[in-house]
Design a protein around this motif. Structure first.
Motif, mmCIF file in Angstrom:
data_model
loop_
_atom_site.group_PDB
_atom_site.id
_atom_site.type_symbol
_atom_site.label_atom_id
_atom_site.label_comp_id
_atom_site.label_asym_id
_atom_site.label_seq_id
_atom_site.Cartn_x
_atom_site.Cartn_y
_atom_site.Cartn_z
ATOM 1 N N HIS A 111 1.060 -1.185 -0.008
ATOM 2 C CA HIS A 111 0.010 0.195 -0.028
ATOM 3 C C HIS A 111 1.083 1.247 -0.146
ATOM 4 C CE1 HIS A 111 -3.235 2.650 0.564
ATOM 5 N NE2 HIS A 111 -2.645 3.166 1.946
ATOM 6 N N SER A 115 4.438 0.618 5.010
ATOM 7 C CA SER A 115 3.571 -0.031 5.565
ATOM 8 C C SER A 115 3.909 -0.939 6.859
ATOM 9 C CB SER A 115 2.491 -0.429 4.685
ATOM 10 O OG SER A 115 1.858 0.397 3.981
ATOM 11 N N ASP A 128 -3.459 -0.291 6.416
ATOM 12 C CA ASP A 128 -4.126 -0.527 5.051
ATOM 13 C C ASP A 128 -3.394 -1.721 4.332
ATOM 14 O OD1 ASP A 128 -5.748 1.665 5.647
ATOM 15 O OD2 ASP A 128 -5.181 2.911 4.092
ATOM 16 N N THR A 129 -2.681 -2.482 5.009
ATOM 17 C CA THR A 129 -2.250 -3.538 4.141
ATOM 18 C C THR A 129 -3.367 -4.814 3.912
ATOM 19 O OG1 THR A 129 -0.141 -3.677 5.112
ATOM 20 C CG2 THR A 129 -0.644 -5.682 4.067
ATOM 21 N N GLY A 136 -5.616 -2.808 1.050
ATOM 22 C CA GLY A 136 -5.007 -1.371 0.531
ATOM 23 C C GLY A 136 -4.737 -1.422 -0.733
ATOM 24 N N ARG A 137 -5.119 -0.029 -1.091
ATOM 25 C CA ARG A 137 -4.795 0.263 -2.687
ATOM 26 C C ARG A 137 -3.287 0.434 -2.990
ATOM 27 N NH1 ARG A 137 -8.360 5.728 -3.364
ATOM 28 N NH2 ARG A 137 -7.439 5.527 -5.350
ATOM 29 N N THR A 138 -2.760 0.101 -4.186
ATOM 30 C CA THR A 138 -1.486 0.334 -4.590
ATOM 31 C C THR A 138 -1.193 1.400 -5.799
ATOM 32 O OG1 THR A 138 -1.708 -1.435 -6.257
ATOM 33 C CG2 THR A 138 -1.227 -1.861 -4.034
ATOM 34 N N GLY A 143 3.050 3.055 -3.397
ATOM 35 C CA GLY A 143 2.344 1.758 -3.739
ATOM 36 C C GLY A 143 2.930 0.930 -4.841
#
Length: 347
Positions: A111, A115, A128-129, A136-138, A143
């Motif tokens: 993410h 992280s 947010d992993t 999580g978004r990348t 990201g």
């Protein structure tokens, strides 16, 4: 162990406490909830030993720097974090200790590159992993879907299936789950092939978070948000109500210097009767010439009441101790039907 979840919209933060030693750790605090965290700790008789951010947040303003400074408590992030205010930089396999609490650090880039997840005996704080029924978004700065795949399938999902999952965000009110449940039911975790998982992440089309640039700026640097600047300015001045100003304008009160701090075009289009024009961007440079009497009573106003608050605080800092701001802006003045003057472009 004391465990408190604090929700602010879709943002989740956690207070983890040791009642035997009155020690506590605060994870992923959000700036608007500072007083709430302090109240929770006081009610439970706890003292914070660490303030932890699991990653550089892009969708909310972290309170880590503010709380660390105010409480004189170390802030903690992964060593890859760019934030200069971080006191303790941790890495994979290290442990954060507060009283009898032990929070094991697992570095889980993807993410963001900084992280981390924090493992307790019965739960894991996943930042947010890993989200409940999501990941999580990348597609935000630093990201990396390849790194997220490795963090999930090579690290996090090898932990005990019974661990409860507590992410940094939950926008849908999803009930608490376990790692085992996420393995079985999380749609994004069903793509167990690396190539397919990476393709899935790259194909996501997600809206950018509100305040993305401001959040990254403040969370990476420890700088202040616009809201913080406004709050600080407002705490150093007083205000005058619209009704009071209208009354003074109507009676021709010349003891009040009314200062329009908007740009020239806005001033010409309509201003409070008798108002003088001094745009905020030129205030410091022109104020001595325009307002030679520092004992004058000065009222600043702008379109919405924000820039005028900053202007009044600046004037007070410069020695104009009677400077005040209009409570509201000229937009509300217009909508209330109060009188306006207009100036020709050459006037």
């Amino acid at each position: 162990m004391i465990f408190e979840e604090v929700r602010a919209g879709g943002c989740l933060s956690y207070l983890v406490g040791c009642p035997e030693t009155c020690s506590a750790v605060l994870i992923d605090p959000e700036l608007s909830q500072v007083d709430r965290y302090l109240a929770l700790a006081a009610r439970a008789g706890l003292r914070f030993h660490y303030i932890v951010d699991t990653h550089t947040h892009a969708d909310h303003f972290s309170a880590a720097h503010e709380l660390s400074r105010r409480l004189e408590v170390p802030s903690v992030m992964h060593r890859a974090s760019l934030a200069p205010y971080v006191d303790v930089r941790v890495d994979d396999g290290e442990t954060i200790i507060a009283g009898r609490l032990r929070l094991r650090v697992v570095h889980t880039p993807g993410h963001t590159d900084d992280s981390i997840c924090l493992v307790l005996p019965d739960r894991v704080l996943t930042g947010d992993t890993l989200l409940r029924r999501g990941t999580g978004r990348t597609d935000l700065p630093t990201g990396d879907p390849e790194a997220l795949y490795e963090s999930l399938f090579g690290r996090l999902l090898h932990l005990d299936d019974a661990l409860a999952v507590h992410p940094a965000h939950d926008y849908k009110g999803t009930p608490v789950s376990t790692l085992g449940q996420e393995k079985a039911e999380n749609p994004r975790l069903q793509q167990r092939d690396r190539t397919a998982f990476v393709a899935q992440m790259r194909a996501l089309s997600l809206e950018m978070p509100q305040h993305l640039t401001e959040a990254l700026r403040t969370n990476r640097t420890g700088g202040k948000t616009v809201a913080q600047l406004l709050d600080e300015a407002a705490s150093r001045i007083s205000f005058m109500s619209m009704e009071e100003v209208r009354e003074r304008v109507t009676t021709g009160d010349r003891s009040l210097v009314i200062l329009d701090v908007r740009e020239r075009d806005a001033y010409n289009a309509g201003h409070v009767p008798g108002a003088r024009h001094l745009p905020r961007g030129q205030l410091e440079l022109r104020v001595d010439k325009e307002l030679p009497d520092p004992t004058a009573r000065i009222l600043t106003y702008c379109e919405f009441g924000k820039i005028s608050t900053l202007a009044a605080a600046t004037l007070r800092a410069m020695g104009y101790t009677r400077a005040v701001a209009l409570d509201g802006g000229i937009k509300a003045w217009r909508e209330a039907g109060h009188p306006l003057e207009r100036t020709s472009a050459g006037g």
